[in-house]
Design an enzyme around this catalytic site. Structure first.
Site, PDB file in Angstrom:
ATOM      1  N   GLU A  46      41.104  77.683  45.106  1.00  0.00           N
ATOM      2  CA  GLU A  46      41.337  77.490  43.678  1.00  0.00           C
ATOM      3  C   GLU A  46      41.973  78.731  43.064  1.00  0.00           C
ATOM      4  OE1 GLU A  46      37.998  74.434  44.216  1.00  0.00           O
ATOM      5  OE2 GLU A  46      37.969  76.589  44.556  1.00  0.00           O
ATOM      6  N   THR A  47      42.753  78.481  42.024  1.00  0.00           N
ATOM      7  CA  THR A  47      43.308  79.529  41.169  1.00  0.00           C
ATOM      8  C   THR A  47      42.916  79.197  39.736  1.00  0.00           C
ATOM      9  OG1 THR A  47      45.184  79.974  42.632  1.00  0.00           O
ATOM     10  CG2 THR A  47      45.433  80.605  40.325  1.00  0.00           C
TER      11      THR A  47
END
Length: 303
Positions: A46-47
């Site tokens: 995830e970002t």
């Protein structure tokens, strides 16, 4: 436009373990397609993109992207973002600081308590924004086993059988009989699609009571190739769902129960997620997720 970013390793007390996370700051002017492109470029589980909060009392708004899609909630982005904001905005005084970081997410407002101490990694803990609930039906165990490259007798232990549970994100929870079997599990080609991709789940979350460490309650793995995560080193949102699974089968007595979940060992990124379950009147009434996070890199990205 140059935006600052940091990367952190989450659910670990040392660099190069746990689940890596990228956090892009001051991202208000980015479009959704730009955020998705940046998340694809980082290519981490995830970002996070941090935006201005909609209310003065809140710390920030955040959006979470996998390499392929946006998700409403995830555990390690919540922990990592809270630790980063606490360290940036509330530096330790006399070697220590405590902060409450209030994050606006698609799932709702999440309040995270952060403990910062000089010489030790910061620790963050938050109440799950949704309690886990059953969510759908899975194929028979022989189909699930084929999708994981296992044999049917390796699926299940004690009274635990496969279930779908959701706590913001829906996962297939697959109990595995032994540590040896869970180590051998994999995404098994065409069999995977029949087992998991037709069920509407984010991914398959495998768990066993046999662990690497005596302090751990469960050893787990999580595969989610459909959202661009071949395997995840630590999955906080699925760990919330696991509490529902555990209470469903183990019928925990009233009181407070603490469990440590280990993950990521097969990937060389050992992680520990601390779960605190509160049971009242025979029902699961609260779940807290906790873990440490350490900053690894800082930089800027031109958009």
């Amino acid at each position: 436009m140059a935006l600052k970013f940091s990367t952190l390793d989450v659910f670990t007390d040392h660099r190069f373990g746990g689940n890596p996370l990228a956090v892009v700051l001051d991202a208000d002017d980015l479009s959704t397609s730009q955020m998705q492109a940046i998340a694809r470029e980082f290519n981490l589980s995830e970002t996070v993109f941090v935006l201005k909060s909609t209310r003065p009392a809140h710390s920030a708004k955040m959006r979470i992207f996998t390499p392929r899609s946006e998700v409403p909630f995830a555990g390690h982005p919540t922990v990592g973002t809270a630790v980063l904001l606490a360290e940036l905005k509330a530096p330790a005084q006399n070697g220590e600081a405590d902060a409450l970081v209030v994050l606006e997410q698609a799932i709702g407002t999440v309040r995270v308590g952060v403990r910062v101490r000089n010489g030790t990694p910061a620790f963050a803990e938050f109440d799950a924004p949704k309690l886990p609930a059953e969510a759908g039906v899975l194929p028979p165990s022989d189909v699930l086993a084929a999708g994981l490259g296992l044999i049917p007798s390796e699926i299940g232990f004690e009274n635990h059988t496969p279930l779908c549970f959701a706590a913001g994100n829906t996962f297939a929870f697959v109990p595995v009989a032994s540590l040896d079997a869970i180590r051998r599990a994999r995404v098994n080609g065409a069999h995977w699609e029949r087992a998991f991709e037709q069920q509407g789940v984010v991914g398959a979350y495998l768990y066993t009571r046999q662990c690497e460490h005596t302090s751990s309650a469960f050893h787990v793995r999580m595969f989610a190739p459909e959202v661009g995560i071949p395997e995840d080193p630590a999955t906080g949102s699925a760990a919330v769902g696991l509490t529902g699974v555990v209470h469903h089968f183990d019928r925990l007595p009233d009181g407070t129960h603490r469990r440590i979940v280990e993950q990521g060992y097969e990937m060389g990124r050992p992680s520990q997620i601390v779960l605190t379950l509160i049971v009242d009147g025979g029902k699961l009434t609260s779940v807290r997720i906790g873990g440490s996070a350490v900053r690894v890199t800082e930089g800027t990205i031109d958009v």
